[in-house]
Design an enzyme around this catalytic site. Structure first.
Site, PDB file in Angstrom:
ATOM      1  N   GLY A 195     -34.405   0.985 -43.141  1.00 33.33           N
ATOM      2  CA  GLY A 195     -35.321   2.071 -43.465  1.00 33.33           C
ATOM      3  C   GLY A 195     -35.009   3.405 -42.821  1.00 33.33           C
ATOM      4  N   GLY A 196     -33.925   3.520 -42.084  1.00 29.14           N
ATOM      5  CA  GLY A 196     -33.603   4.798 -41.459  1.00 29.14           C
ATOM      6  C   GLY A 196     -33.322   5.891 -42.477  1.00 29.14           C
ATOM      7  N   LYS A 197     -32.511   5.575 -43.485  1.00 27.16           N
ATOM      8  CA  LYS A 197     -32.171   6.575 -44.498  1.00 27.16           C
ATOM      9  C   LYS A 197     -33.352   6.831 -45.438  1.00 27.16           C
ATOM     10  CE  LYS A 197     -27.318   5.162 -44.431  1.00 27.16           C
ATOM     11  NZ  LYS A 197     -27.527   4.062 -43.457  1.00 27.16           N
TER      12      LYS A 197
ATOM     13  N   CYS B 289     -19.789   2.149 -43.962  1.00 25.30           N
ATOM     14  CA  CYS B 289     -19.446   2.242 -42.536  1.00 25.30           C
ATOM     15  C   CYS B 289     -18.098   1.573 -42.298  1.00 25.30           C
ATOM     16  CB  CYS B 289     -20.532   1.610 -41.669  1.00 25.30           C
ATOM     17  SG  CYS B 289     -20.912  -0.100 -42.095  1.00 25.30           S
TER      18      CYS B 289
ATOM     19  N   ALA C  30     -31.800  -0.308 -48.868  1.00 26.10           N
ATOM     20  CA  ALA C  30     -32.612   0.541 -48.010  1.00 26.10           C
ATOM     21  C   ALA C  30     -32.807   0.022 -46.598  1.00 26.10           C
ATOM     22  CB  ALA C  30     -33.980   0.755 -48.654  1.00 26.10           C
ATOM     23  N   ALA C  31     -32.794  -1.300 -46.378  1.00 22.12           N
ATOM     24  CA  ALA C  31     -33.116  -1.844 -45.052  1.00 22.12           C
ATOM     25  C   ALA C  31     -32.086  -1.348 -44.024  1.00 22.12           C
ATOM     26  CB  ALA C  31     -33.126  -3.366 -45.101  1.00 22.12           C
TER      27      ALA C  31
END
Length: 733
Positions: free
Chosen positions: A400-402, A521, A397-398
C-alpha cells in the site's frame, strides 16, 4: 645586566684554597715556594688545550641522543650566553682573587690562563672544580669554556690571540660535525629499517604497483588453482584478503589490458578469474554473478557488488493527507530521531540516521502521519503523476505504499482501484489504507491479467511487477544463490502478460491521462528492457515518453548483441552504488490509440467477446428490412394511445451503447464503421450473379412484383393528400 644564566643554574663560585694552587704547581713542575703561581706562558696553555682535545673528542664521539640534540640546539645560542655572561665577568674576576692569598703583581688574565682547560680536565675532575672554573672563565670572556653536561663550547667577544681563536674554532667544527654525523647516521638507519619493513609487508600482501612497470602475476599455475578448489571443496574458508587483492589487481589489468596483461593470456581468462573471485568473496552463484557483471564495466561491477553488502538508509514518506513534512520532522526530532530530507528530488521523503524510539510504534506512525517506505518506491508514483478526479488502477498494490502515495497526490479525489492477487497481502493493504486516511481507494482481489475484462477505461495505470529482486540484494541476501536460469524465463513471461493487460486497461481517449508506468526492483535486462520492447512490438498503439524524474541512468538500447528500439533511452535505471537507493527500473508509456481488434491479449488468446460483438453489430446494421407494410399500416398506428416507436432515434441509442461498450474494453469503436463499409460491397456480388443465372420465370415474377410496388406507391401518394385535407378541415373548425 643582572645575573647571568650560568649563575642562576650553578650558584656563586666557591673560593680557591692554597692547597689547590700548590697541587697545580707540583703537576706543572714548578717549585712551590720560589716560583709564583700565576707565572705561565701562553705556549704551555696552548699545549695543554691540544692535549685535552683527544679526551674531549672521545667523549663527544659516543654521546647519548638527548645530549647530542641539546648540544646541537645550544650551539646557536652560545654567543648570546657568552655575551650575557661577559657583563658580569669583571666583577667576578675581581672578587675572587681577594679571598685567595695571591701576589698583587699577578693579573686576572694570567689567572684565567692558569685555570683554563687544565683545571677542567687535568685537575681533580670533580663537579665542584668544574663549576668553580666555569665561573672564573665567565669573567674572562674566554672561548675555551666547555660544559660537560651540554657537550658544547661557548664563544665570547674577546680572545687572547689569533692562534688560540683558530684552534678553538677548529674544535667547535669537529664537535658539531660529529654530532650531526651521528644523528644523521641513526636517522638513516631508522628510515632504512622502516623501508625494509614496508617492502616486506607489500610483498606479503602481494600489493605490487605499476611504478616499475611490473606486470602483476594474477593468473597462477594450475597447482595453485587446484589447491584453491580443494579448499572450497573441503568447506574451508578462503583467504578474503588475498581474494580482494586479486580482484583489485584483475580489474586494474582489465582496464589497461595491453600494457599490464601477461604474455599469452587472453581477456577471457582474466574475466573468468574475476568472476570466480567475486563468487567466492561475496557468495554469489556463478550464474547470477555473470549476469550482473555483464551490466557494468569491471570497476563499476565491483562497486555494485560492494554496495549490495551495505544496507540502504531508512527512509519514511510523509503522508500529506494528515500532516506536513516540516511538522513531522520537528515532532520526530523532539522524540530523539536524527533525520534530514532525502533529497531535493522529493518533497515528502525523510532519511533517518539514528533513532532512540522504534519508528514503527511512535504516535505519529499510529496516527498515519508517515509510512516506512524505500526511497526508490517514490519513483514510479512520481513518474505516473496522477491528477485530481482521475480514475487510476494499481495492479499490484500490496502493501500500500504506492497506493497511498497516489491518494495523497490526488488529495482523496477521484477513485483508485488497488488490486492484489494475494488475499493475505491484501489485508495489510487495507490496514495501511485505513491508517493513512485514503478514502478514495477500492481494494479488489483479482488476477491482474484478467483486469481489462473486469473493468477498464482507466486514466492511469501503475504496474509494479513482481520480479527477481536483483536490485534489493542488500535487503534479501538469499537472492545471491536462489535465482537461476528458470526464474529469468518465467518471471519475464508473467511481466509481459501483466504489461499488456495494463495497456489494454487504459483509456486512450482520456483528456488528462492515458499513461501506463511499468517498474521493477530488478536490474536484469530480461525483466526490464526486453519486456518493454515486447510490449512495443505487440501494442503499436503505445509509445514511450519521458518519465519526468530528475535523475537516473538511461536504459539500454543494445545489450549483448541485441538491439532495442532507440526510444528505450527514455527509460530510467537506478543503482545502489550510484544513487544510494535500491536497484530499480522505471518506464512510462502513453496510449495514443485503441487496441486493435485482432490484438493478442495478456493470456495469449484473441478477444472472443470483442469479435462476437463486432460480428453482431455488423449483422444488425447490414440487415435488409422491408418497410412497405409498415408504411401501409401507418394511419392505424397513429390512432394508438402509446404513440409508436421512432426507429431512427433508437438506432442512435444502440450505436452509442455499442461504442461505449467498446471503449470500456479498450477497443476502437470506429472499427464498426469500417466493417459496415466492406460488407455491402460483398453482398452486391451474389445478387448480380443470381440475376444472370435466373430463368425467364424469375423475370416474370419480378415484373409482377414491380407492378404491385408501383400500385402501393400510388396509394401511399394519395393517402397523404387525404390526410392534409382532413387536417385542414380540423384547423378550420
Amino acid at each position: 645586566m643582572g645575573v647571568g644564566r650560568r649563575m642562576k643554574k650553578q650558584g656563586a663560585p666557591e673560593p680557591l684554597s692554597e692547597e689547590h694552587f700548590a697541587n697545580l704547581k707540583r703537576k706543572k713542575g714548578l717549585p712551590v715556594d720560589d716560583v709564583p703561581t700565576e707565572v705561565r706562558s701562553s705556549k704551555k696553555r696552548r699545549t695543554t688545550t691540544k692535549a685535552d682535545k683527544p679526551a674531549k673528542k672521545r667523549r663527544e664521539e659516543t654521546p647519548k641522543d638527548g645530549a647530542a640534540l641539546r648540544a646541537a640546539g645550544k650551539q646557536a645560542n652560545g654567543t648570546k650566553k657568552a655575551a650575557d655572561a661577559s657583563g658580569n665577568g669583571v666583577k667576578a674576576s675581581k672578587a675572587k682573587p681577594k679571598k685567595v692569598a695571591v701576589p698583587e703583581s699577578e693579573s686576572d688574565e694570567e689567572m684565567e690562563d692558569e685555570f683554563g682547560a687544565s683545571d677542567l680536565e687535568v685537575a681533580s675532575g670533580s663537579e665542584l672544580d668544574e663549576k668553580t672554573l666555569g665561573e672564573d672563565f665567565l669573567g674572562s670572556d674566554d672561548e675555551s669554556v666547555y660544559d660537560s653536561d651540554e657537550g658544547n663550547t661557548k664563544k665570547g667577544k674577546f680572545v687572547f690571540s689569533d692562534d688560540e681563536d683558530d684552534d678553538e674554532e677548529d674544535r667547535e667544527e669537529k664537535l658539531t660535525a660529529a654530532n650531526i654525523e651521528g644523528l644523521s647516521r641513526k636517522l638513516d638507519q631508522k628510515l632504512a629499517k622502516e623501508a625494509e619493513e614496508n617492502e616486506a609487508e607489500l610483498r606479503q600482501e602481494a600489493l605490487q604497483t605499476n611504478i616499475d612497470g611490473d606486470k602483476p602475476n594474477i593468473l597462477g599455475d594450475n597447482e595453485e588453482e587446484d589447491e584453491l578448489a580443494a579448499k572450497t571443496q573441503g568447506l574451508l574458508a578462503p583467504d578474503l584478503q588475498m581474494l580482494r587483492t586479486r580482484i583489485t589487481e584483475t580489474i586494474r589489468v582489465l582496464e589497461d589490458f595491453s600494457n599490464l596483461a601477461e604474455e599469452r593470456r587472453s581477456r577471457a581468462e582474466y574475466t573468468s578469474q574475476l568472476l570466480k573471485d567475486i563468487c567466492a568473496y561475496y557468495g554469489y552463484s556463478e550464474f547470477l554473478a555473470e549476469k550482473l557483471m555483464n551490466l557494468f564495466p569491471p570497476r563499476e561491477a565491483f562497486a555494485f557488488f560492494e554496495a549490495n553488502e551495505t544496507a540502504r538508509p531508512v527512509v519514511i514518506r510523509t503522508n500529506t493527507l494528515r500532516t506536513y513534512r516540516r511538522d513531522l520532522a520537528q515532532a520526530l526530532i523532539n522524540r530523539g530521531v536524527t533525520l534530514e530530507p532525502v533529497g531535493k528530488w522529493s518533497k515528502v521523503g525523510l532519511q533517518v540516521f539514528e533513532s532512540t524510539v522504534p519508528l514503527g510504534a511512535t504516535p505519529e506512525y499510529l496516527a498515519g502521519h508517515y509510512i516506512l517506505q524505500a526511497a526508490s518506491s517514490f519513483l514510479p508514483v512520481m513518474a505516473l503523476c496522477p491528477q485530481e478526479n482521475e480514475r487510476c488502477l494499481d495492479m499490484a498494490a500490496a502493501p500500500g505504499g504506492k497506493t497511498t502515495h497516489m491518494a495523497a497526490l490526488m488529495k482523496n479525489t477521484g477513485v483508485i482501484f488497488a488490486n492484489d492477487p494475494n488475499k493475505s497481502r491484501a489485508k495489510g493493504l487495507i490496514g495501511n489504507i485505513h491508517r493513512l486516511g485514503a478514502r478514495n481507494v477500492i481494494v479488489c482481489n483479482y488476477d491482474a491479467r484478467e483486469f481489462p475484462r473486469v473493468i477498464g477505461g482507466f486514466d492511469r495505470v501503475l504496474l509494479d511487477a513482481p520480479c527477481s529482486g536483483t536490485g534489493v540484494i542488500a535487503k534479501d541476501p538469499s537472492v545471491k544463490t536462489n535465482r537461476d536460469e528458470k526464474d529469468f524465463m518465467q518471471l519475464p513471461h508473467t511481466q509481459k502478460q501483466l504489461l499488456l493487460a495494463a495497456i489494454d486497461s487504459v483509456n486512450h481517449a482520456s483528456k488528462t491521462g492515458g499513461y501506463v508506468v511499468y517498474s521493477t526492483c530488478s536490474v536484469a535486462v530480461e525483466e526490464n528492457e526486453q519486456v518493454v520492447a515486447y510490449a512495443l512490438s505487440r501494442r503499436p498503439n503505445v509509445r514511450l515518453v519521458e518519465t519526468g524524474l530528475p535523475f537516473g541512468k538511461e536504459g539500454f538500447t543494445s545489450y549483448m548483441g541485441k538491439a532495442f528500439h532507440p526510444s528505450l533511452k527514455l527509460t530510467r535505471r537506478y543503482y545502489p552504488h550510484l544513487y544510494n537507493v535500491d536497484g530499480f527500473f522505471v518506464a512510462k508509456f502513453q496510449k495514443i490509440g485503441p487496441t486493435p481488434g485482432n490484438a493478442v491479449l495478456a493470456n495469449g488468446k484473441k478477444d472472443k467477446d470483442a469479435a462476437a460483438t463486432k460480428a453482431a453489430a455488423d449483422e444488425i446494421e447490414n440487415e435488409v428490412i422491408d418497410k412497405s407494410p409498415i408504411a401501409a399500416e401507418g394511419p392505424e398506428k397513429e390512432k394508438d394511445d402509446f404513440g409508436g416507436f421512432d426507429e431512427e432515434e433508437d438506432e442512435d441509442y444502440i450505436e452509442r451503447a455499442k461504442r461505449n461498450a467498446m471503449r470500456r474494453r479498450g477497443l476502437d469503436p470506429r472499427a464498426l464503421k469500417k466493417g459496415q463499409e466492406k460488407k455491402p460491397v460483398d453482398e452486391m456480388a451474389p445478387k448480380e450473379t443470381a440475376k444472370e443465372v435466373s430463368s425467364d420465370k424469375a423475370k416474370d415474377k419480378t415484373k409482377e412484383g414491380k407492378q404491385k410496388t408501383t400500385e402501393v406507391k400510388e396509394e401511399l401518394k394519395d393517402k397523404p393528400k387525404e390526410k392534409t385535407k382532413k387536417s385542414k378541415a380540423k384547423e378550420r373548425k
